[in-house]
Each structure stands twice: as structure tokens, then as C-alpha cells.
Design a protein around this motif. Structure first.
Motif, PDB file in Angstrom:
ATOM      1  N   TYR A 103       0.883  -1.225   0.014  1.00 24.60           N
ATOM      2  CA  TYR A 103      -0.087  -0.011   0.032  1.00 24.60           C
ATOM      3  C   TYR A 103       0.933   1.216   0.057  1.00 24.60           C
ATOM      4  N   GLN A 104       0.272   2.175  -0.545  1.00 25.99           N
ATOM      5  CA  GLN A 104       0.937   3.642  -0.741  1.00 25.99           C
ATOM      6  C   GLN A 104       1.839   4.033   0.733  1.00 25.99           C
ATOM      7  N   LYS A 105       3.099   4.617   0.417  1.00 21.78           N
ATOM      8  CA  LYS A 105       3.785   5.255   1.313  1.00 21.78           C
ATOM      9  C   LYS A 105       4.374   6.411   0.741  1.00 21.78           C
ATOM     10  N   PRO A 106       4.241   7.694   1.625  1.00 22.35           N
ATOM     11  CA  PRO A 106       3.487   7.601   2.780  1.00 22.35           C
ATOM     12  C   PRO A 106       1.947   7.443   2.590  1.00 22.35           C
ATOM     13  N   CYS A 107       1.003   6.856   3.712  1.00 25.21           N
ATOM     14  CA  CYS A 107      -0.276   6.673   3.665  1.00 25.21           C
ATOM     15  C   CYS A 107      -1.120   8.037   3.317  1.00 25.21           C
ATOM     16  N   GLY A 108      -1.963   7.989   2.670  1.00 24.10           N
ATOM     17  CA  GLY A 108      -2.991   9.122   2.502  1.00 24.10           C
ATOM     18  C   GLY A 108      -3.935   9.067   3.431  1.00 24.10           C
ATOM     19  N   ASN A 109      -4.425   8.007   4.142  1.00 24.60           N
ATOM     20  CA  ASN A 109      -5.186   7.793   5.084  1.00 24.60           C
ATOM     21  C   ASN A 109      -4.823   6.666   5.939  1.00 24.60           C
ATOM     22  N   TYR A 110      -4.689   6.999   7.183  1.00 25.51           N
ATOM     23  CA  TYR A 110      -4.246   5.729   8.091  1.00 25.51           C
ATOM     24  C   TYR A 110      -5.232   4.518   8.133  1.00 25.51           C
ATOM     25  N   ILE A 111      -6.357   4.571   7.712  1.00 25.77           N
ATOM     26  CA  ILE A 111      -7.367   3.445   7.662  1.00 25.77           C
ATOM     27  C   ILE A 111      -7.069   2.857   6.248  1.00 25.77           C
ATOM     28  N   ILE A 112      -6.705   1.752   6.141  1.00 23.45           N
ATOM     29  CA  ILE A 112      -6.258   1.021   5.134  1.00 23.45           C
ATOM     30  C   ILE A 112      -7.107  -0.086   4.621  1.00 23.45           C
ATOM     31  N   SER A 113      -7.814  -0.087   3.369  1.00 23.83           N
ATOM     32  CA  SER A 113      -8.540  -0.895   2.831  1.00 23.83           C
ATOM     33  C   SER A 113      -8.172  -1.387   1.501  1.00 23.83           C
ATOM     34  N   LEU A 118      -1.881   1.053  -4.229  1.00 18.94           N
ATOM     35  CA  LEU A 118      -0.466   0.423  -4.195  1.00 18.94           C
ATOM     36  C   LEU A 118       0.651   1.235  -4.947  1.00 18.94           C
ATOM     37  N   ALA A 119       1.574   1.591  -3.878  1.00 19.96           N
ATOM     38  CA  ALA A 119       2.700   2.436  -4.358  1.00 19.96           C
ATOM     39  C   ALA A 119       3.922   2.536  -3.100  1.00 19.96           C
ATOM     40  N   ASN A 120       4.736   1.721  -3.372  1.00 14.40           N
ATOM     41  CA  ASN A 120       5.817   1.973  -2.310  1.00 14.40           C
ATOM     42  C   ASN A 120       7.224   2.223  -2.869  1.00 14.40           C
ATOM     43  N   PRO A 121       7.540   3.558  -2.734  1.00 10.61           N
ATOM     44  CA  PRO A 121       8.865   4.059  -3.384  1.00 10.61           C
ATOM     45  C   PRO A 121      10.073   3.455  -2.438  1.00 10.61           C
ATOM     46  N   TYR A 122       9.868   3.088  -1.415  1.00 11.02           N
ATOM     47  CA  TYR A 122      11.017   2.900  -0.559  1.00 11.02           C
ATOM     48  C   TYR A 122      11.476   1.211  -0.226  1.00 11.02           C
TER      49      TYR A 122
END
Length: 331
Positions: A103-113, A118-122
Motif C-alpha cells: 500500500y502507498q507510502k506515505p499513507c494517504g489515510n491511516y485507515i487501509i482497505s 498500491l505504491a511503495n517507493p521505499y
């Protein structure tokens, strides 16, 4: 139900294998045979072959059909391409273990569904999982290959205490430091929210999705509803050991910049982020699913198991020395 697992003896898959066998289903495991003597796998059928030897694996699977197959050890698209060649026309449902770290980092919303992008550049690990998902969902759209994507978060079993910062040899060195009254590193200020899920709970959700027609073509996350802070996790470990916790708080960016470990991925790309998971999709597909192993209970049981089993106590002197050096710089 006739089931094929590629892997089947890891943290997540062992609990699922055990539950399937308890149900009386027919289970086949493709692996190299390193853990096939485990009593928990009594009754399983073993296909001993290196799955990377595609020709040999194809010969072993010739003429076989399965209701469900799952790859627990697929990390890059080329491995899923191999699975497709081996299993096309042989399965009614193919399940793939991805990761909530995708899931995307940094999180756009702390509640994940499951609707979270999906996006993790780290973390390369997470990007590879995303690529695997993309490949499989294209197969579903173009070839009607019956795919179900599973996204676990931090899943643990009795052999490894859940932690944020540890070395390459597992959790024991940190547990040992706490037990001996030494200070331990906690990333950030320890207040970010996290979710740990016992593998026995994960197995219940996973098995409920097996052979489930409504799960075909879907991505589903499986984890506990419970959220805890890292301070609570580490305090539960110390309480289980009957000692005082001595935390030293270090920013994730500092840890990433001052170690040989991939803390950029595992912390900044994952554990340093506060997350709360929305499991309503899982519960709509598996109405009787409920995670029953509370974090403090699971941690206590795991600590007790590790203390009673020397084979779980792998020393890591390099990591221990690194902890001492980082802590000295903080004082």
C-alpha cells in the motif's frame, strides 16, 4: 477439497496447512523437503522438488488437478509466470500471498482497505509484490485465470516475537537484551499504531476464502482488527519476561542512514507508518471470521515458547554490537 501449496511450511503457511489437515482436506506440498517431518503436517502429501526446476516440477504435476493452489514463496513476476505455466488448466482457484506493505507510502489515510492505492517507493520487496499482483490480475482479465490476491500484514507465530527493529537472525537478540535489562531500540517515539496477527487467526480467514467463488478476481487483506502501539508491543514483551523495559527512541530515518540493514524499506516503507486496517471485505466474504488472539496474549505465548525452545534462540552478536553503538550515540 484437493489443495496444492508451493511452500506450505512457513510462518503463514504452516498454520493454514495444519487447519486444512484438521478439516480432512487433501493437501499436497511442493517443497524441498526440509520440514516434511513436522508432526503438524501428518497426513499431507509431499511433492519433493525444487520448484525452480520447472521441467522436474512439471513432470511431478503431470495429470494432476486441484481445487485450490497457492504460492507462498513467490516474490517476483518471473516466479508467477512459472506458476502459470505449471498450473494453467489444473486449478479452479490460484491464491497468491502478496503484502500489505504494498500500500502507498506515505499513507494517504491511516485507515487501509483494499481500495488504498498500491505504491511503495521505499521498498523493492513491496514493489515486486505489486508487480506480481499486476501480472496475475492481467491473467485474470485476459485469460480468466482464477486468481485471488491475499495481502497479509505483520503475521507471527510461536517461534518469533513480533518486533520493529531486529537483525538478520530474527527476534531473539532483542528479547535477550530486554531479558538481561539492556536498553533496546524502538523506532520513532513508539506511539505509531501497528497491527500484528497470529498465524492461527490468519489461517481462519485464508481457509474461508479457499474455494470461495466470490473471492475470484479479488484482492483481500487478512489481519486482526486490533491496533496497538510499538510501545505496547515492547512493553508486552518485557511484562512477559517479568522485567523493566528500557526503551531508547531513535528516528527511522537515522536508523536507515546508520546501518547495513534495510530499514529504509522495513521501517520507512512499512513499520514506521501508523496503520489501521479495514477488514470489512474479508468479513463479507467469510462472515464467521474473527481474530481471537489478542496481541498481549499472543506475545506472552510466543515469549514463553521461545524461552522453552533453545532452537529459537539464535544469537546475533553483530546486531547486538550495532545496538550498543547506536544507543551510545543517543546518550
Amino acid at each position: 477439497m484437493k489443495v496444492l501449496f508451493i511452500g506450505g511450511t512457513g510462518t503463514i503457511s504452516m498454520a493454514i496447512s495444519k487447519l486444512i489437515l484438521e478439516k480432512g482436506w487433501e493437501l499436497y506440498l511442493i517443497n524441498r523437503g526440509n520440514r516434511n517431518n513436522d508432526e503438524r503436517l501428518k497426513g499431507a502429501h509431499f511433492i519433493t522438488v525444487d520448484i525452480n526446476d520447472e521441467k522436474a516440477a512439471a513432470e511431478k504435476l503431470a495429470g494432476m488437478q486441484f481445487d485450490v493452489a497457492c504460492d507462498f514463496i513467490g516474490f517476483v513476476p518471473s516466479q508467477l509466470e512459472r506458476d502459470y505455466r505449471l498450473l494453467k488448466g489444473k486449478v479452479r482457484q490460484f491464491m497468491y500471498i502478496s503484502s500489505a506493505s504494498a500500500y502507498q507510502k506515505p499513507c494517504g489515510n491511516y485507515i487501509i482497505s483494499e481500495k488504498t492505492p498500491l505504491a511503495n517507493p521505499y521498498w523493492e520487496y513491496s514493489r515486486n509484490k505489486i508487480a506480481c499482483e499486476d501480472y496475475l490480475m492481467k491473467l485474470y482479465r485476459d485469460e480468466q485465470f482464477p486468481v485471488t490476491i491475499i495481502r497479509p500484514s505483520h503475521t507471527y507465530d510461536e517461534r518469533s516475537v513480533p518486533l520493529g527493529v531486529h537483525g538478520d537472525k530474527g527476534s531473539w537478540q532483542v528479547v535477550k537484551r530486554i531479558k538481561e535489562g539492556k536498553p533496546v531500540i524502538i523506532h520513532g517515539d513508539g506511539t505509531s499504531l501497528w497491527t500484528i496477527t497470529h498465524n492461527s487467526d490468519f489461517a481462519k480467514g485464508f481457509v474461508g476464502l479457499m474455494g470461495n467463488i466470490h473471492a475470484i478476481g479479488e484482492a483481500v487483506q487478512i489481519m486482526s482488527d486490533e491496533s496497538v502501539t510499538w510501545n505496547q508491543i515492547y512493553q508486552c514483551i518485557a511484562t512477559s519476561l517479568g522485567v523493566e523495559l528500557k526503551p531508547v527512541y531513535v528516528s527511522s530515518s537515522y536508523l536507515a542512514a546508520h546501518s547495513d540493514y534495510d530499514f529504509t524499506g522495513s521501517l520507512i516503507g512499512d513499520k514506521a507508518n501508523s496503520v489501521v486496517f479495514d477488514c470489512s471485505k474479508l468479513k463479507s466474504l467469510v462472515p464467521d471470521f474473527v481474530a481471537t488472539k489478542r496481541a498481549d496474549q499472543g506475545i506472552r505465548e510466543t515469549v514463553e515458547y521461545v524461552l522453552a525452545h533453545p532452537e529459537c534462540q539464535t544469537e546475533d552478536p553483530y546486531f547486538d554490537k550495532w545496538c550498543d553503538e547506536i544507543i551510545a550515540k543517543m546518550n
